[in-house]
Scaffold this motif. Sequence first.
Motif, PDB file in Angstrom:
ATOM      1  N   GLY A  57      13.319  15.953  -0.226  1.00 62.76           N
ATOM      2  CA  GLY A  57      12.885  14.626   0.210  1.00 62.76           C
ATOM      3  C   GLY A  57      11.650  14.129  -0.514  1.00 62.76           C
ATOM      4  N   ALA A  58      10.744  15.044  -0.870  1.00 65.18           N
ATOM      5  CA  ALA A  58       9.547  14.644  -1.607  1.00 65.18           C
ATOM      6  C   ALA A  58       9.907  14.118  -2.988  1.00 65.18           C
ATOM      7  N   ASP A  59      10.849  14.768  -3.672  1.00 61.61           N
ATOM      8  CA  ASP A  59      11.282  14.309  -4.994  1.00 61.61           C
ATOM      9  C   ASP A  59      11.970  12.952  -4.933  1.00 61.61           C
ATOM     10  N   LEU A  60      12.612  12.659  -3.814  1.00 60.60           N
ATOM     11  CA  LEU A  60      13.355  11.412  -3.702  1.00 60.60           C
ATOM     12  C   LEU A  60      12.458  10.219  -3.397  1.00 60.60           C
ATOM     13  N   ALA A  61      11.553  10.361  -2.446  1.00 62.23           N
ATOM     14  CA  ALA A  61      10.794   9.203  -1.963  1.00 62.23           C
ATOM     15  C   ALA A  61       9.488   8.962  -2.701  1.00 62.23           C
ATOM     16  N   LEU A  62       8.836   9.998  -3.187  1.00 63.73           N
ATOM     17  CA  LEU A  62       7.443   9.842  -3.610  1.00 63.73           C
ATOM     18  C   LEU A  62       7.236   9.450  -5.067  1.00 63.73           C
ATOM     19  N   PRO A  63       8.017   9.956  -6.048  1.00 64.62           N
ATOM     20  CA  PRO A  63       7.784   9.500  -7.422  1.00 64.62           C
ATOM     21  C   PRO A  63       7.967   8.000  -7.593  1.00 64.62           C
ATOM     22  N   PRO A  84      12.074  11.545   6.346  1.00 68.27           N
ATOM     23  CA  PRO A  84      11.033  10.915   7.178  1.00 68.27           C
ATOM     24  C   PRO A  84       9.763  11.758   7.279  1.00 68.27           C
ATOM     25  N   LEU A  85       9.901  13.067   7.215  1.00 69.60           N
ATOM     26  CA  LEU A  85       8.719  13.927   7.296  1.00 69.60           C
ATOM     27  C   LEU A  85       7.814  13.744   6.080  1.00 69.60           C
ATOM     28  N   TRP A  86       8.417  13.591   4.901  1.00 72.93           N
ATOM     29  CA  TRP A  86       7.607  13.381   3.700  1.00 72.93           C
ATOM     30  C   TRP A  86       6.962  12.003   3.701  1.00 72.93           C
ATOM     31  N   VAL A  87       7.640  11.004   4.282  1.00 71.10           N
ATOM     32  CA  VAL A  87       7.019   9.683   4.413  1.00 71.10           C
ATOM     33  C   VAL A  87       5.802   9.761   5.324  1.00 71.10           C
ATOM     34  N   LYS A  88       5.907  10.529   6.412  1.00 74.07           N
ATOM     35  CA  LYS A  88       4.752  10.722   7.297  1.00 74.07           C
ATOM     36  C   LYS A  88       3.643  11.499   6.606  1.00 74.07           C
ATOM     37  N   ALA A  89       4.024  12.434   5.755  1.00 74.55           N
ATOM     38  CA  ALA A  89       3.018  13.221   5.035  1.00 74.55           C
ATOM     39  C   ALA A  89       2.166  12.344   4.139  1.00 74.55           C
ATOM     40  N   VAL A  90       2.749  11.275   3.608  1.00 73.67           N
ATOM     41  CA  VAL A  90       1.985  10.359   2.743  1.00 73.67           C
ATOM     42  C   VAL A  90       0.839   9.731   3.517  1.00 73.67           C
ATOM     43  N   GLN A 147       0.829  -1.198   0.000  1.00 70.45           N
ATOM     44  CA  GLN A 147       0.000   0.000   0.000  1.00 70.45           C
ATOM     45  C   GLN A 147       0.868   1.254   0.000  1.00 70.45           C
ATOM     46  N   PRO A 148       0.277   2.448  -0.216  1.00 67.41           N
ATOM     47  CA  PRO A 148       1.103   3.646  -0.401  1.00 67.41           C
ATOM     48  C   PRO A 148       2.115   3.902   0.705  1.00 67.41           C
ATOM     49  N   ALA A 149       1.708   3.799   1.968  1.00 65.64           N
ATOM     50  CA  ALA A 149       2.651   4.088   3.048  1.00 65.64           C
ATOM     51  C   ALA A 149       3.807   3.090   3.063  1.00 65.64           C
ATOM     52  N   TRP A 150       3.515   1.818   2.745  1.00 61.58           N
ATOM     53  CA  TRP A 150       4.562   0.797   2.679  1.00 61.58           C
ATOM     54  C   TRP A 150       5.529   1.104   1.541  1.00 61.58           C
ATOM     55  N   ARG A 151       4.983   1.448   0.378  1.00 63.22           N
ATOM     56  CA  ARG A 151       5.829   1.754  -0.776  1.00 63.22           C
ATOM     57  C   ARG A 151       6.720   2.955  -0.488  1.00 63.22           C
ATOM     58  N   ALA A 152       6.159   3.947   0.195  1.00 58.47           N
ATOM     59  CA  ALA A 152       6.960   5.124   0.538  1.00 58.47           C
ATOM     60  C   ALA A 152       8.107   4.752   1.469  1.00 58.47           C
ATOM     61  N   ARG A 153       7.878   3.799   2.389  1.00 59.16           N
ATOM     62  CA  ARG A 153       8.940   3.378   3.299  1.00 59.16           C
ATOM     63  C   ARG A 153      10.046   2.620   2.562  1.00 59.16           C
ATOM     64  N   VAL A 154       9.662   1.731   1.661  1.00 65.21           N
ATOM     65  CA  VAL A 154      10.664   1.002   0.884  1.00 65.21           C
ATOM     66  C   VAL A 154      11.516   1.978   0.078  1.00 65.21           C
ATOM     67  N   THR A 155      10.848   2.904  -0.606  1.00 66.31           N
ATOM     68  CA  THR A 155      11.578   3.887  -1.400  1.00 66.31           C
ATOM     69  C   THR A 155      12.424   4.789  -0.512  1.00 66.31           C
ATOM     70  N   ALA A 156      11.903   5.137   0.666  1.00 62.11           N
ATOM     71  CA  ALA A 156      12.650   6.016   1.568  1.00 62.11           C
ATOM     72  C   ALA A 156      13.928   5.362   2.063  1.00 62.11           C
ATOM     73  N   TRP A 157      13.915   4.056   2.309  1.00 65.80           N
ATOM     74  CA  TRP A 157      15.141   3.370   2.714  1.00 65.80           C
ATOM     75  C   TRP A 157      16.185   3.458   1.605  1.00 65.80           C
ATOM     76  N   ARG A 158      15.725   3.241   0.369  1.00 61.67           N
ATOM     77  CA  ARG A 158      16.659   3.316  -0.752  1.00 61.67           C
ATOM     78  C   ARG A 158      17.191   4.743  -0.934  1.00 61.67           C
ATOM     79  N   GLU A 159      16.284   5.718  -0.909  1.00 62.60           N
ATOM     80  CA  GLU A 159      16.710   7.101  -1.125  1.00 62.60           C
ATOM     81  C   GLU A 159      17.437   7.673   0.083  1.00 62.60           C
ATOM     82  N   GLY A 160      17.101   7.180   1.284  1.00 66.09           N
ATOM     83  CA  GLY A 160      17.850   7.605   2.462  1.00 66.09           C
ATOM     84  C   GLY A 160      19.299   7.144   2.392  1.00 66.09           C
ATOM     85  N   ALA A 161      19.506   5.906   1.928  1.00 65.43           N
ATOM     86  CA  ALA A 161      20.877   5.429   1.736  1.00 65.43           C
ATOM     87  C   ALA A 161      21.577   6.230   0.647  1.00 65.43           C
ATOM     88  N   THR A 162      20.821   6.603  -0.392  1.00 69.47           N
ATOM     89  CA  THR A 162      21.395   7.448  -1.442  1.00 69.47           C
ATOM     90  C   THR A 162      21.877   8.773  -0.856  1.00 69.47           C
TER      91      THR A 162
END
Length: 444
Positions: A344-350, A292-298, A150-165
């Motif tokens: 952060g929004a450009d990194l995690a959300l698209p 993390p703030l943009w992930v919470k915004a989702v 679901q959207p929040a899960w997908r945002a977390r997966v992407t955030a881990w990848r982009e956070g490492a980036t």
Amino acid sequence: MTSVPAPAPAPAPVLPWRTGLAYGGLAAPLAFVSLPLYVNLPYHYASVAGAPLAGLGAVLLATRALDAVVDPAIGRQADRLLRGGVRPAWRAAALGSLLMVLGFGALWHPPRGSEAAMLGWLAGSLLVCTLAYSFVTILHQAWGTRWGGQPAWRARVTAWREGATLAGVLLASVLPAVMGLDATSAVLALGLALGLMGLYRLRAPVAPVPHVSFAPRMPQAESPASATLASSTSPWADAGFRRLLAIFMLNGVAAAVPATLLPFFVADRLQASALQPLLLLCFFGAAALGLPLWVKAVSRWGLAPSWRAGMLASVLAFGFTPWLGAGDAMAFAVICLASGLALGADLALPGALLTGVIHESGQGGRGEGRYLGWWTCATKLNLALAAGLALPLLSAAGYRSGGTDPAGLQALAWAYGGLPCLLKLAAALLLWRAERLHSSWSHT
């Protein structure tokens, strides 16, 4: 009459940190390729090696465009590898990483003498490095995209990848200035080895069942007929993908132009080249804090509304840049902090939106690579256009690297700070219109 209590909201999905780190870790060393190639490389060849701006822009445009053209084919190959299991995919990623390190190390040692030999060396080593980078990146992204959710899960997966980036970018923004480009190459090799070790030990998590749109598809064996159907279905037949890609490209050009022109702007407009590592640290450090703030915004607003808010926040932060000049480095540092938070929004959300588009189309678990191949191709074209068009246009406007002509410096300021804001606003408008056609993009 007894009222029926409303059902309790579903708990937020949890991605175990060990799983997130094992998956996202490979993205950190990949940042050692992306940041120096798109920020340090043009300035290095123009100011250190002495390459002419027009010729440099032409080579960067040609090599990056050629690299982008093959990305869809790389995506199809990634699908075939993942259908065969994670071990063949991992071995292919290891081979690609080795070629990437060799090409990256060669880039910083061009032959001295003729400009033709220098630009030829740049083209050859850049192609080796970026083709290998594309292969490993697409394979890595497809690996995590297959998990769905679901959207929040997908945002977390992407955030881990982009956070490492971002972690890799923060180190890469400082390391070349402190230890040199050869040390950066050595750290890249070590980081890729550690990232590959984490990916080798990774076990795919079970994504929580979403309450909207689609069900997650886990990697599984496919029949030959199913594989043939997956390989024959073009992402371009998917209207949602076409709309999302157009928004992503427009927004991407808005980010690629300042990424290409940053060293020139800091050195010549602000006259603060010694502060460039600190400014990059401010920008990417703020992005890491804001992620993390943009992930919470989702969870509160949904994917598309959160991304649109990030675009508008970036315009508000960056809109003052064209009026800065010599002595305004501290004001620019504040802009870097504010625009970094919006990044952060450009990194995690698209990427999270793309995962939803793929699974809604029925291609989850079998066709991610083809979608990601075109997605990465669009990223490369953004960067190619930024370097291939911005540098020659600035040259035509009278700007020269290291020059002091007021008209040229003003052209640099508007190209660096004004044009990206206009493109961001256009992308936000397109995203708002697309939300009206794809209601799932706004779901939390």
